[in-house]
Design an enzyme around this catalytic site. Structure first.
Site, PDB file in Angstrom:
ATOM      1  CG  HIS A 111      42.833  53.054  30.902  1.00 43.88           C
ATOM      2  ND1 HIS A 111      41.468  52.898  30.760  1.00 43.88           N
ATOM      3  CD2 HIS A 111      43.377  51.891  30.461  1.00 43.88           C
ATOM      4  CE1 HIS A 111      41.212  51.685  30.266  1.00 43.88           C
ATOM      5  NE2 HIS A 111      42.351  51.058  30.089  1.00 43.88           N
ATOM      6  CB  SER A 180      30.379  50.161  29.761  1.00 40.98           C
ATOM      7  OG  SER A 180      31.589  50.424  29.076  1.00 40.98           O
ATOM      8  CD  GLU A 206      23.692  51.126  31.429  1.00 42.25           C
ATOM      9  OE1 GLU A 206      22.539  51.488  31.205  1.00 42.25           O
ATOM     10  OE2 GLU A 206      24.696  51.568  30.837  1.00 42.25           O
ATOM     11  CB  ALA A 222      28.695  54.440  42.195  1.00 39.78           C
TER      12      ALA A 222
HETATM   13  P1  OAD Z   1      32.011  53.831  30.278  1.00 39.00           P
HETATM   14  O1  OAD Z   1      31.584  55.219  30.009  1.00 39.00           O
HETATM   15  O2  OAD Z   1      32.192  52.934  29.099  1.00 39.00           O
HETATM   16  O3  OAD Z   1      30.990  53.115  31.250  1.00 39.00           O
HETATM   17  C1  OAD Z   1      30.562  53.685  32.439  1.00 39.00           C
HETATM   18  C2  OAD Z   1      29.625  52.735  33.149  1.00 39.00           C
HETATM   19  O4  OAD Z   1      29.235  53.354  34.360  1.00 39.00           O
HETATM   20  C3  OAD Z   1      28.340  52.417  32.388  1.00 39.00           C
HETATM   21  O5  OAD Z   1      28.097  51.017  32.388  1.00 39.00           O
HETATM   22  C4  OAD Z   1      27.252  53.167  33.149  1.00 39.00           C
HETATM   23  O6  OAD Z   1      26.030  52.469  33.181  1.00 39.00           O
HETATM   24  C5  OAD Z   1      27.846  53.198  34.545  1.00 39.00           C
HETATM   25  N1  OAD Z   1      27.382  54.338  35.364  1.00 39.00           N
HETATM   26  C6  OAD Z   1      27.028  55.581  34.971  1.00 39.00           C
HETATM   27  N2  OAD Z   1      26.661  56.338  36.013  1.00 39.00           N
HETATM   28  C7  OAD Z   1      26.787  55.563  37.113  1.00 39.00           C
HETATM   29  C8  OAD Z   1      26.546  55.753  38.508  1.00 39.00           C
HETATM   30  N3  OAD Z   1      26.114  56.916  39.004  1.00 39.00           N
HETATM   31  N4  OAD Z   1      26.767  54.715  39.336  1.00 39.00           N
HETATM   32  C9  OAD Z   1      27.210  53.519  38.870  1.00 39.00           C
HETATM   33  N5  OAD Z   1      27.452  53.277  37.573  1.00 39.00           N
HETATM   34  C10 OAD Z   1      27.249  54.274  36.709  1.00 39.00           C
HETATM   35  O7  OAD Z   1      33.340  53.943  31.157  1.00 39.00           O
HETATM   36  P2  OAD Z   1      34.474  52.835  31.415  1.00 39.00           P
HETATM   37  O8  OAD Z   1      33.903  51.468  31.408  1.00 39.00           O
HETATM   38  O9  OAD Z   1      35.238  53.281  32.597  1.00 39.00           O
HETATM   39  O10 OAD Z   1      39.771  54.618  28.328  1.00 39.00           O
HETATM   40  O11 OAD Z   1      35.374  53.031  30.129  1.00 39.00           O
HETATM   41  C11 OAD Z   1      36.555  52.290  30.002  1.00 39.00           C
HETATM   42  C12 OAD Z   1      37.581  53.072  29.235  1.00 39.00           C
HETATM   43  O12 OAD Z   1      37.019  53.502  27.993  1.00 39.00           O
HETATM   44  C13 OAD Z   1      38.000  54.362  29.902  1.00 39.00           C
HETATM   45  O13 OAD Z   1      38.995  54.193  30.876  1.00 39.00           O
HETATM   46  C14 OAD Z   1      38.516  55.168  28.750  1.00 39.00           C
HETATM   47  C15 OAD Z   1      37.399  54.896  27.774  1.00 39.00           C
HETATM   48  O14 OAD Z   1      37.656  55.060  26.447  1.00 39.00           O
HETATM   49  C16 OAD Z   1      40.700  55.383  27.714  1.00 39.00           C
HETATM   50  O15 OAD Z   1      40.536  56.571  27.485  1.00 39.00           O
HETATM   51  C17 OAD Z   1      41.922  54.636  27.343  1.00 39.00           C
END
Ligand code: OAD
Length: 236
Positions: A111, A180, A206, A222
């Site tokens: 990204h 997520s 989760e 994490a």
């Molecule tokens: P999300 O914000 O959608 O998801 C983050 C995940 O991390 C969630 O499932 C949380 O439960 C988990 N999480 C939070 N804190 C944590 C911790 N301390 N340890 C382990 N897990 C934890 O983020 P992404 O899935 O990365 O794209 O989002 C994908 C894309 O959506 C991003 O790259 C971005 C966004 O829109 C663009 O901007 C193109």
């Protein structure tokens, strides 16, 4: 020594959460306070470039804040990569630089990267921490006003897809960390691994949307579950 000969690891915002970088979804996430349609699409940039540039200037300056450091999960991945005898590909959806700062060799930023910008006129991509403005001049073609963040916006094609698919087609372990599972194509990587019948592992706070496709699931912060998992994998 791990018995796996080719490993693909996908990371998302959750791996950087304990370093102080906001995730995207959920209460307190970046998208709870900002409308994607207004800051993270090419249409938004065409309509109101100043607003989009400022949004990413803020993200970039966050990265330089004191205290934003790689955490135990980033470090465990880098350490594992250095010791692993087989192939190891780290693919990240994150635009921060914490994997590099932890010592990961060449994470593929599908990204984009906050540390880079690109010129829409000459297509040069170059490292830059400077604040982007409507007057920013490209140092390569000298055109002003066409320099944008090197970030993949919604509706744009992620980077490195060919290399990622090549590795997904031959890896023998797929691990997903801190994502997520909302955003494709990354959310679909586990489907590919699952269809190939290889072991799939989810390490997250989760269950993600793709939860049922993971053979092995571990839930927790994490900084705890990632070092634990990779320490065990080393002797597996
Ligand atoms: P999300 O914000 O959608 O998801 C983050 C995940 O991390 C969630 O499932 C949380 O439960 C988990 N999480 C939070 N804190 C944590 C911790 N301390 N340890 C382990 N897990 C934890 O983020 P992404 O899935 O990365 O794209 O989002 C994908 C894309 O959506 C991003 O790259 C971005 C966004 O829109 C663009 O901007 C193109």
């Amino acid at each position: 020594m791990s018995r796996y000969s080719s490993i693909v690891v996908l990371t998302g915002a959750g791996i950087s959460a304990e370093s102080g970088i906001q995730t995207f979804r959920g209460a307190g996430g970046l998208w709870a306070g900002h409308d994607i349609e207004e800051v993270a699409t090419f249409e938004a940039y065409a309509r109101n470039p100043k607003k989009v540039l400022e949004f990413y200037n803020d993200r970039r300056s966050e990265l330089s804040r004191t205290g934003i450091e790689p955490n135990a999960a980033h470090l465990a991945l880098a350490e594992f990569e250095h010791e692993h005898a087989g192939e190891f590909l780290l693919v990240t959806q994150n635009v921060d630089n914490l994997h590099e700062r932890a010592g990961s060799r060449q994470p593929l930023h599908m990204h984009g990267e906050l540390d880079k910008v690109r010129c829409q006129r000459c297509y040069e991509i170059y490292p830059s921490r400077e604040e982007l403005a409507l007057t920013t001049q490209c140092p390569w073609c000298m055109t002003a006003g066409r320099v944008r963040p090197h970030i993949v916006w919604f509706g744009e094609m992620p980077f490195h897809m060919e290399e990622i698919h090549e590795r997904l087609a031959r890896c023998d372990l797929f691990v997903s960390i801190g994502t997520s599972g909302n955003v494709y194509p990354a959310a679909g990587f586990v489907e590919i691994a699952h269809q190939r019948g290889i072991p799939t592992v989810e390490l997250n706070l989760e269950p993600s949307l793709g939860e049922s496709l993971f053979r092995d699931r571990r839930y927790g912060p994490a900084t705890e579950i990632v070092p634990e998992f990779f320490a065990r994998l080393r002797n597996d």
